[in-house]
Design a protein around this motif. Structure first.
Motif, PDB file in Angstrom:
ATOM      1  N   LYS A 264      -8.054   0.931  -2.014  1.00  0.00           N
ATOM      2  CA  LYS A 264      -7.163   1.786  -1.224  1.00  0.00           C
ATOM      3  C   LYS A 264      -6.445   0.962  -0.158  1.00  0.00           C
ATOM      4  O   LYS A 264      -7.069   0.230   0.606  1.00  0.00           O
ATOM      5  CB  LYS A 264      -7.958   2.906  -0.555  1.00  0.00           C
ATOM      6  CG  LYS A 264      -7.097   4.024   0.003  1.00  0.00           C
ATOM      7  CD  LYS A 264      -6.306   4.724  -1.096  1.00  0.00           C
ATOM      8  CE  LYS A 264      -5.510   5.898  -0.572  1.00  0.00           C
ATOM      9  NZ  LYS A 264      -6.366   7.054  -0.223  1.00  0.00           N
ATOM     10  N   LYS A 265      -5.127   1.118  -0.103  1.00  0.00           N
ATOM     11  CA  LYS A 265      -4.326   0.360   0.859  1.00  0.00           C
ATOM     12  C   LYS A 265      -3.216   1.244   1.413  1.00  0.00           C
ATOM     13  O   LYS A 265      -2.652   2.067   0.698  1.00  0.00           O
ATOM     14  CB  LYS A 265      -3.724  -0.886   0.207  1.00  0.00           C
ATOM     15  CG  LYS A 265      -4.751  -1.870  -0.337  1.00  0.00           C
ATOM     16  CD  LYS A 265      -4.073  -3.036  -1.038  1.00  0.00           C
ATOM     17  CE  LYS A 265      -5.109  -4.018  -1.584  1.00  0.00           C
ATOM     18  NZ  LYS A 265      -5.935  -3.403  -2.653  1.00  0.00           N
ATOM     19  N   TYR A 266      -2.904   1.029   2.688  1.00  0.00           N
ATOM     20  CA  TYR A 266      -1.797   1.717   3.344  1.00  0.00           C
ATOM     21  C   TYR A 266      -0.847   0.671   3.926  1.00  0.00           C
ATOM     22  O   TYR A 266      -1.272  -0.420   4.325  1.00  0.00           O
ATOM     23  CB  TYR A 266      -2.295   2.616   4.475  1.00  0.00           C
ATOM     24  CG  TYR A 266      -3.096   3.809   4.018  1.00  0.00           C
ATOM     25  CD1 TYR A 266      -2.471   4.973   3.614  1.00  0.00           C
ATOM     26  CD2 TYR A 266      -4.486   3.759   4.000  1.00  0.00           C
ATOM     27  CE1 TYR A 266      -3.204   6.078   3.190  1.00  0.00           C
ATOM     28  CE2 TYR A 266      -5.236   4.853   3.576  1.00  0.00           C
ATOM     29  CZ  TYR A 266      -4.588   6.000   3.180  1.00  0.00           C
ATOM     30  OH  TYR A 266      -5.321   7.083   2.757  1.00  0.00           O
ATOM     31  N   SER A 267       0.415   1.016   3.995  1.00  0.00           N
ATOM     32  CA  SER A 267       1.392   0.110   4.609  1.00  0.00           C
ATOM     33  C   SER A 267       2.182   0.855   5.667  1.00  0.00           C
ATOM     34  O   SER A 267       2.444   2.054   5.539  1.00  0.00           O
ATOM     35  CB  SER A 267       2.346  -0.452   3.553  1.00  0.00           C
ATOM     36  OG  SER A 267       3.100   0.582   2.962  1.00  0.00           O
ATOM     37  N   LEU A 268       2.545   0.128   6.733  1.00  0.00           N
ATOM     38  CA  LEU A 268       3.365   0.704   7.790  1.00  0.00           C
ATOM     39  C   LEU A 268       4.837   0.664   7.383  1.00  0.00           C
ATOM     40  O   LEU A 268       5.267  -0.222   6.642  1.00  0.00           O
ATOM     41  CB  LEU A 268       3.162  -0.077   9.093  1.00  0.00           C
ATOM     42  CG  LEU A 268       1.804   0.090   9.768  1.00  0.00           C
ATOM     43  CD1 LEU A 268       1.678  -0.896  10.913  1.00  0.00           C
ATOM     44  CD2 LEU A 268       1.636   1.505  10.276  1.00  0.00           C
ATOM     45  N   ASN A 269       5.575   1.610   7.870  1.00  0.00           N
ATOM     46  CA  ASN A 269       6.999   1.701   7.531  1.00  0.00           C
ATOM     47  C   ASN A 269       7.806   0.781   8.445  1.00  0.00           C
ATOM     48  O   ASN A 269       8.520   1.226   9.337  1.00  0.00           O
ATOM     49  CB  ASN A 269       7.471   3.152   7.661  1.00  0.00           C
ATOM     50  CG  ASN A 269       8.900   3.325   7.193  1.00  0.00           C
ATOM     51  OD1 ASN A 269       9.390   2.555   6.377  1.00  0.00           O
ATOM     52  ND2 ASN A 269       9.567   4.351   7.717  1.00  0.00           N
ATOM     53  N   SER A 270       7.655  -0.515   8.208  1.00  0.00           N
ATOM     54  CA  SER A 270       8.377  -1.501   9.019  1.00  0.00           C
ATOM     55  C   SER A 270       8.958  -2.577   8.108  1.00  0.00           C
ATOM     56  O   SER A 270       8.272  -3.075   7.209  1.00  0.00           O
ATOM     57  CB  SER A 270       7.438  -2.145  10.052  1.00  0.00           C
ATOM     58  OG  SER A 270       8.086  -3.189  10.744  1.00  0.00           O
ATOM     59  N   LYS A 271      10.194  -2.928   8.363  1.00  0.00           N
ATOM     60  CA  LYS A 271      10.845  -3.975   7.571  1.00  0.00           C
ATOM     61  C   LYS A 271      10.450  -5.365   8.061  1.00  0.00           C
ATOM     62  O   LYS A 271      10.660  -6.356   7.372  1.00  0.00           O
ATOM     63  CB  LYS A 271      12.364  -3.817   7.642  1.00  0.00           C
ATOM     64  CG  LYS A 271      12.874  -2.513   7.042  1.00  0.00           C
ATOM     65  CD  LYS A 271      14.386  -2.417   7.156  1.00  0.00           C
ATOM     66  CE  LYS A 271      14.899  -1.104   6.570  1.00  0.00           C
ATOM     67  NZ  LYS A 271      16.377  -0.988   6.687  1.00  0.00           N
ATOM     68  N   ASN A 272       9.879  -5.423   9.262  1.00  0.00           N
ATOM     69  CA  ASN A 272       9.519  -6.702   9.852  1.00  0.00           C
ATOM     70  C   ASN A 272       8.043  -7.023   9.612  1.00  0.00           C
ATOM     71  O   ASN A 272       7.216  -6.134   9.411  1.00  0.00           O
ATOM     72  CB  ASN A 272       9.787  -6.694  11.355  1.00  0.00           C
ATOM     73  CG  ASN A 272      11.237  -6.399  11.676  1.00  0.00           C
ATOM     74  OD1 ASN A 272      12.135  -6.882  10.989  1.00  0.00           O
ATOM     75  ND2 ASN A 272      11.450  -5.601  12.711  1.00  0.00           N
TER      76      ASN A 272
ATOM     77  N   GLY B   5       0.819  -1.202   0.000  1.00  0.00           N
ATOM     78  CA  GLY B   5       0.000   0.000   0.000  1.00  0.00           C
ATOM     79  C   GLY B   5       0.855   1.255   0.000  1.00  0.00           C
ATOM     80  O   GLY B   5       2.085   1.190   0.107  1.00  0.00           O
ATOM     81  N   VAL B   6       0.196   2.397  -0.117  1.00  0.00           N
ATOM     82  CA  VAL B   6       0.937   3.659  -0.069  1.00  0.00           C
ATOM     83  C   VAL B   6       1.424   3.895   1.358  1.00  0.00           C
ATOM     84  O   VAL B   6       0.879   3.335   2.324  1.00  0.00           O
ATOM     85  CB  VAL B   6       0.049   4.839  -0.529  1.00  0.00           C
ATOM     86  CG1 VAL B   6      -0.406   4.621  -1.961  1.00  0.00           C
ATOM     87  CG2 VAL B   6      -1.160   5.017   0.389  1.00  0.00           C
ATOM     88  N   ASN B   7       2.433   4.726   1.495  1.00  0.00           N
ATOM     89  CA  ASN B   7       3.003   4.998   2.814  1.00  0.00           C
ATOM     90  C   ASN B   7       1.940   5.567   3.753  1.00  0.00           C
ATOM     91  O   ASN B   7       1.152   6.428   3.374  1.00  0.00           O
ATOM     92  CB  ASN B   7       4.158   5.992   2.673  1.00  0.00           C
ATOM     93  CG  ASN B   7       4.977   6.079   3.946  1.00  0.00           C
ATOM     94  OD1 ASN B   7       4.484   6.493   4.993  1.00  0.00           O
ATOM     95  ND2 ASN B   7       6.241   5.694   3.852  1.00  0.00           N
ATOM     96  N   PHE B   8       1.932   5.083   4.993  1.00  0.00           N
ATOM     97  CA  PHE B   8       0.896   5.479   5.945  1.00  0.00           C
ATOM     98  C   PHE B   8       0.953   6.973   6.264  1.00  0.00           C
ATOM     99  O   PHE B   8      -0.026   7.542   6.742  1.00  0.00           O
ATOM    100  CB  PHE B   8       1.025   4.668   7.239  1.00  0.00           C
ATOM    101  CG  PHE B   8      -0.116   4.886   8.196  1.00  0.00           C
ATOM    102  CD1 PHE B   8      -1.360   4.351   7.941  1.00  0.00           C
ATOM    103  CD2 PHE B   8       0.064   5.653   9.345  1.00  0.00           C
ATOM    104  CE1 PHE B   8      -2.414   4.568   8.813  1.00  0.00           C
ATOM    105  CE2 PHE B   8      -0.988   5.873  10.227  1.00  0.00           C
ATOM    106  CZ  PHE B   8      -2.236   5.329   9.957  1.00  0.00           C
TER     107      PHE B   8
END
Length: 218
Positions: free
Chosen positions: A193-201, A163-166
């Motif tokens: 519509k989708k959001y993603s968290l800024n986490s590598k894990n 998703g796009v950056n939160f």
């Protein structure tokens, strides 16, 4: 404990028994002590004095009341049903952070044997409010599947990989957090519509929802 919850808050006399009375015993409350009691309905803070105290109950007499500063809570989250034990452990934190409404649903990857006990969740939320001072209970809704949420709520977005950056989230959409294993491809295709968290894990479901709530409200 910031205050004590009672449906009878506002009455001239209240008799506390069972679990409510145990709260006073834990606090080692004494005759003549004043107790803050609230009902979560009228925005009032009722101050009672312990007028009678025995081994199994306590009688409280109303001394005065005053208004509690209103809380403007309008942030809701959707959460796919996971292990109810995990939900119960996470619930107080979401309540403390200030989530107004939690909307549960069975996703394609939810285990259908997990059943939500709304009465039990309400008791957990009441205890959380008494401890943190929140003057309202987080609302709980339960839906059979994602389709029902889409029908009930106009703007919905998934918290999902790709998703796009939160940081671009403007609180216009109802955010939906998936279960362990994420969303199915069918569910992903239903919501654009989708959001993603800024986490590598890879985050557990409860970690993701706490992270979202904290980013928006804290």
């Amino acid at each position: 404990m910031k205050f004590l919850y009672s449906k009878q808050a506002g009455d001239e006399q209240i008799c506390l028994q069972n679990e409510q009375f145990l709260h006073l015993k834990v606090r080692r409350a004494k005759l003549g002590e004043r107790i803050d009691v609230r009902n979560f309905k009228d925005g009032q803070n009722y101050i009672y004095e312990i007028s009678n105290l025995d081994k199994k109950s306590a009688e409280l007499s109303l001394v005065f009341k005053h208004s509690v500063e209103s809380e403007e809570l309008n942030f809701s989250l959707g959460w796919a049903i996971i292990d109810t034990k995990v939900i119960e452990k996470t619930l107080p934190s979401l309540n403390e952070i200030g989530v107004d409404k939690l909307i549960f649903f069975y996703s394609d990857f939810s285990q259908k044997n997990f059943k939500i006990d709304k009465d039990r969740l309400e008791r957990i939320l009441i205890s959380s409010c008494e401890q943190c001072g929140r003057n309202s209970i987080m609302q709980i809704e339960i839906y059979k599947n994602l389709d029902e949420i889409i029908k009930a709520y106009k703007d919905v977005a998934l918290v999902d990989f790709g998703g796009v950056n939160f940081e671009n989230y403007t609180q216009n959409e109802l955010l939906i957090i998936g279960p362990e294993g994420g969303f199915s491809q069918t569910e992903r295709e239903k919501i654009s519509k989708k959001y993603s968290l800024n986490s590598k894990n890879i985050l557990r479901s409860q970690t993701a929802i706490l992270g979202i709530a904290s980013k928006v409200l804290v």
